[in-house]
Design a protein around this motif. Structure first.
Motif, PDB file in Angstrom:
ATOM      1  N   SER A   1       0.848  -1.192   0.000  1.00 22.17           N
ATOM      2  CA  SER A   1       0.000   0.000   0.000  1.00 22.17           C
ATOM      3  C   SER A   1       0.887   1.247   0.000  1.00 22.17           C
ATOM      4  N   GLY A   2       0.289   2.398  -0.240  1.00 24.60           N
ATOM      5  CA  GLY A   2       1.041   3.641  -0.275  1.00 24.60           C
ATOM      6  C   GLY A   2       1.824   3.887   1.002  1.00 24.60           C
ATOM      7  N   GLY A   3       1.166   3.669   2.142  1.00 25.32           N
ATOM      8  CA  GLY A   3       1.828   3.876   3.421  1.00 25.32           C
ATOM      9  C   GLY A   3       2.973   2.905   3.628  1.00 25.32           C
ATOM     10  N   GLU A   4       2.750   1.644   3.214  1.00 24.72           N
ATOM     11  CA  GLU A   4       3.811   0.635   3.346  1.00 24.72           C
ATOM     12  C   GLU A   4       4.993   0.966   2.443  1.00 24.72           C
ATOM     13  N   GLN A   5       4.679   1.478   1.242  1.00 25.29           N
ATOM     14  CA  GLN A   5       5.775   1.857   0.337  1.00 25.29           C
ATOM     15  C   GLN A   5       6.580   3.028   0.908  1.00 25.29           C
ATOM     16  N   GLN A   6       5.895   3.961   1.548  1.00 32.28           N
ATOM     17  CA  GLN A   6       6.610   5.078   2.159  1.00 32.28           C
ATOM     18  C   GLN A   6       7.502   4.569   3.290  1.00 32.28           C
ATOM     19  N   THR A   7       6.985   3.616   4.062  1.00 23.88           N
ATOM     20  CA  THR A   7       7.770   2.997   5.123  1.00 23.88           C
ATOM     21  C   THR A   7       9.007   2.316   4.543  1.00 23.88           C
ATOM     22  N   LEU A   8       8.800   1.587   3.434  1.00 23.13           N
ATOM     23  CA  LEU A   8       9.919   0.882   2.800  1.00 23.13           C
ATOM     24  C   LEU A   8      10.971   1.876   2.305  1.00 23.13           C
ATOM     25  N   ALA A   9      10.515   2.974   1.695  1.00 20.88           N
ATOM     26  CA  ALA A   9      11.456   3.966   1.184  1.00 20.88           C
ATOM     27  C   ALA A   9      12.287   4.556   2.330  1.00 20.88           C
ATOM     28  N   LEU A  10      11.628   4.808   3.446  1.00 18.24           N
ATOM     29  CA  LEU A  10      12.325   5.359   4.610  1.00 18.24           C
ATOM     30  C   LEU A  10      13.304   4.334   5.179  1.00 18.24           C
ATOM     31  N   ALA A  11      12.837   3.087   5.300  1.00 16.33           N
ATOM     32  CA  ALA A  11      13.700   2.019   5.825  1.00 16.33           C
ATOM     33  C   ALA A  11      14.908   1.810   4.922  1.00 16.33           C
ATOM     34  N   ARG A  12      14.679   1.857   3.618  1.00 18.90           N
ATOM     35  CA  ARG A  12      15.781   1.668   2.669  1.00 18.90           C
ATOM     36  C   ARG A  12      16.834   2.759   2.831  1.00 18.90           C
ATOM     37  N   ALA A  13      16.354   4.007   3.013  1.00 18.51           N
ATOM     38  CA  ALA A  13      17.297   5.106   3.196  1.00 18.51           C
ATOM     39  C   ALA A  13      18.082   4.935   4.501  1.00 18.51           C
ATOM     40  N   LEU A  14      17.417   4.425   5.530  1.00 15.10           N
ATOM     41  CA  LEU A  14      18.071   4.296   6.830  1.00 15.10           C
ATOM     42  C   LEU A  14      18.966   3.057   6.911  1.00 15.10           C
ATOM     43  N   ALA A  15      18.779   2.114   5.979  1.00 14.65           N
ATOM     44  CA  ALA A  15      19.564   0.870   6.010  1.00 14.65           C
ATOM     45  C   ALA A  15      21.052   1.146   5.821  1.00 14.65           C
ATOM     46  N   ALA A  16      21.381   2.278   5.211  1.00 14.88           N
ATOM     47  CA  ALA A  16      22.791   2.603   4.977  1.00 14.88           C
ATOM     48  C   ALA A  16      23.427   3.276   6.192  1.00 14.88           C
ATOM     49  N   ASN A  17      22.709   3.407   7.303  1.00 17.31           N
ATOM     50  CA  ASN A  17      23.181   4.141   8.487  1.00 17.31           C
ATOM     51  C   ASN A  17      23.682   5.537   8.128  1.00 17.31           C
ATOM     52  N   PRO A  18      22.845   6.327   7.474  1.00 13.12           N
ATOM     53  CA  PRO A  18      23.297   7.652   7.055  1.00 13.12           C
ATOM     54  C   PRO A  18      23.451   8.592   8.253  1.00 13.12           C
ATOM     55  N   THR A  19      24.285   9.631   8.085  1.00 16.35           N
ATOM     56  CA  THR A  19      24.360  10.674   9.108  1.00 16.35           C
ATOM     57  C   THR A  19      23.388  11.797   8.775  1.00 16.35           C
ATOM     58  N   THR A  20      23.035  11.882   7.486  1.00 16.43           N
ATOM     59  CA  THR A  20      22.140  12.940   7.035  1.00 16.43           C
ATOM     60  C   THR A  20      21.065  12.317   6.152  1.00 16.43           C
ATOM     61  N   LEU A  21      19.825  12.721   6.397  1.00 23.87           N
ATOM     62  CA  LEU A  21      18.717  12.149   5.645  1.00 23.87           C
ATOM     63  C   LEU A  21      17.925  13.279   4.996  1.00 23.87           C
ATOM     64  N   ILE A  22      17.668  13.142   3.709  1.00 22.48           N
ATOM     65  CA  ILE A  22      16.879  14.134   2.977  1.00 22.48           C
ATOM     66  C   ILE A  22      15.548  13.477   2.597  1.00 22.48           C
ATOM     67  N   LEU A  23      14.446  14.040   3.084  1.00 23.20           N
ATOM     68  CA  LEU A  23      13.116  13.499   2.773  1.00 23.20           C
ATOM     69  C   LEU A  23      12.348  14.530   1.963  1.00 23.20           C
ATOM     70  N   ASP A  24      11.905  14.137   0.764  1.00 23.81           N
ATOM     71  CA  ASP A  24      11.144  15.060  -0.080  1.00 23.81           C
ATOM     72  C   ASP A  24       9.662  14.670  -0.021  1.00 23.81           C
ATOM     73  N   GLU A  25       8.892  15.471   0.676  1.00 31.79           N
ATOM     74  CA  GLU A  25       7.447  15.276   0.833  1.00 31.79           C
ATOM     75  C   GLU A  25       7.059  13.858   1.257  1.00 31.79           C
TER      76      GLU A  25
END
Lengths: 286, 230
Positions: free
Chosen positions: B131-155
């Motif tokens: 679902s849309g919400g699950e895909q947004q969760t996945l996108a966020l999790a994917r970005a965080l999987a790299a252990n970033p120090t800086t995160l850019i979220l566009d809308e």
């Protein structure tokens, strides 16, 4: 049972032609899928593979080692082509068609300068034949089929199961997103061009003992490889195999009864009908 | 920490950013608001290296990153969730996450599944069926999987129901606190911005037109009126 025996070599001939054509077509599809480049020099990569075997076996290198060297050398040549030519045109995909066409002419003429326009030949590693159930068939052709089949399976596993395959598929689906996740898209391109070229070189090297090696030998293969992709669809390995099965199989079977030209005409007709009925390929992507 | 100064960027000869300057302090949530077409997404893409800047500087933890290709920007610990999420729909959830870890290897860190327990049970599903919400969760999790120090979220709130936006706000605050992460949040959703951000900047016609403390932003604030037309 007896009735099928005369057919068996014909079927095996067709199968070996199909498997080799699949190597060539798969290389084209890898390069097209990843980079959007229609590589008109792909037939020349095939031809270079054959010449590499001519040179290496002429220098006393055992045949199978010569085949491996040919595949790697043609792969490295492809890697360089990507680095020097293709990447510089990445913003102008249409121009890569012209660039690879020009490269094809340059390579053909380079080979004419180096080796002359005449035919060369390569000794088969073995002239033995295997007999089984009343069918006698040259051992070398069976070896070629086995190698081609194994390489096709390995390529499938490479793209489906490995990190490189995952990065490459990501770069095809969403190049910008893949890059933002850390995929060096240009490095993926170069490696894919290496793979695609090595596959063409391998096919040329394996086919060299079965045909005359000459500077224009790649052309027919390029045309059939393109027709295979158009007929089968470029979205998957399955599409490539179905396409090469139709085009390569028909070519090889028709050549038994028809002249080369008539066989070509029939294949083009088959391709036109197939493309008319299934514009995106026999095997459709989801 | 991201320090942007005098950043000009655009597509071809048409410039979208006309000298953006702003600082995103380390360990904070800084929001960027603005109407559609003001250059918010272009700014994100330029920070990520997907759009080459015409001039100006982007410094990430003291190092200049303007003009680096995107994979080098990612390697410096900057992760990005684009508008529309950028999910690989035909890949599995697991494959999407693995691409986030590092393109050439590595395992999905356990804390990602701790933050997003829902995803652990969906690993084998095709991402496009989420679902849309699950895909947004996945996108966020994917970005965080790299252990970033800086995160850019566009809308990130785009297309989410208000209850999910509230959930996302809680989760973002928790993650930023746990990992001491710098978060650059590009948003039009005032509720999400007020819940998470410390500072808000407004982008108008490709330049920063002002800023405010997020707490002081009431829905009827003149700043909101002027820059978002609410």
């Amino acid at each position: 049972m007896d009735a099928i025996i005369p057919w068996a070599p014909l079927v095996l001939d067709a199968l070996s032609a199909v498997l080799l054509l699949a190597l060539v077509a798969l290389g084209l599809v890898v390069i097209f899928g990843l980079m959007g480049v229609i590589n008109l020099a792909h037939g020349e990569l095939f031809m270079l593979g054959a010449y590499a075997v001519v040179v290496a076996t002429g220098a006393g290198v055992p045949f199978w080692i010569a085949v491996a060297i040919a595949a790697v050398l043609v792969g490295i040549f492809g890697w360089l082509v990507s680095l020097v030519l293709i990447e510089r045109l990445s913003a102008r995909p249409l121009d890569t068609i012209l660039a690879t066409w020009g490269l094809a002419i340059a390579v053909r003429q380079g080979v004419v300068l180096a080796f002359g326009p005449g035919f060369r030949s390569v000794e088969k590693p073995t002239d033995a034949s295997l007999s089984w159930g009343g069918i006698t068939y040259p051992e070398y052709r069976l070896q070629v089929m086995a190698i081609a089949a194994v390489v096709l399976v390995l390529m499938m596993l490479l793209f489906a199961r490995t990190r490189f395959g995952l990065a490459a598929r990501a770069a095809i689906a969403r190049p910008d997103m893949a890059a933002a996740l850390g995929v060096d898209v240009k490095r993926v391109w170069r490696r894919s061009f290496f793979l695609g070229a090595a596959l063409a070189g391998l096919a040329g090297a394996l086919w060299a003992p079965l045909i005359s090696v000459e500077p224009n030998m790649g052309l027919g293969f390029l045309v059939r490889a393109f027709l295979s992709i158009l007929v089968g669809g470029s979205a998957s390995l399955g599409g490539v195999l179905v396409g090469t099965g139709i085009v390569g199989g028909a070519n090889s079977v028709l050549a038994q009864w028809l002249s080369g030209l008539s066989a070509q005409i029939v294949i083009f007709l088959i391709a036109i009908v197939a493309i008319r009925l299934r514009p995106t390929g026999v095997v459709r992507s989801q | 920490m991201l320090e942007i100064s005098g950043l000009h960027a655009g597509y071809g000869t048409s410039m979208v950013l006309h000298g953006v300057s702003m600082t995103i302090p380390r360990g904070t949530v800084t929001a960027l608001m603005g109407r559609n077409g003001m250059g918010k997404t272009t700014l994100c893409r330029t920070l990520m290296g997907l759009v080459a800047p015409a001039s100006g500087s982007i410094r990430h933890d003291e190092a200049e990153i303007a003009g680096l290709p995107p994979h080098r920007v990612a390697a410096r610990g900057i992760a990005y969730v684009p508008q529309g999420r950028g999910i690989f729909e035909r890949f599995t959830v697991q494959e999407n996450l693995e691409l986030g870890v590092a393109p050439w290897g590595g395992r999905v860190p356990a804390h990602v599944y701790r933050w997003f327990p829902l995803l652990a049970d969906m690993r084998r599903r095709t991402a496009g069926t989420l679902s849309g919400g699950e895909q947004q969760t996945l996108a966020l999790a994917r970005a965080l999987a790299a252990n970033p120090t800086t995160l850019i979220l566009d809308e990130p709130s785009e297309g989410l129901q208000p209850s999910l936006v509230e959930e996302m706000a809680t989760l973002l605050l928790r993650i930023v606190g746990e990992r001491r992460m710098t978060l650059f949040l590009v948003e039009q959703n005032l509720a999400l911005v007020r819940r998470t951000a410390t500072i808000v900047a407004f982008l108008v016609d490709g330049v920063i037109a002002g800023g405010a403390a997020a707490r002081e932003l009431a829905a009827n604030s003149p700043l909101i009126h002027r820059h978002l037309g609410l």
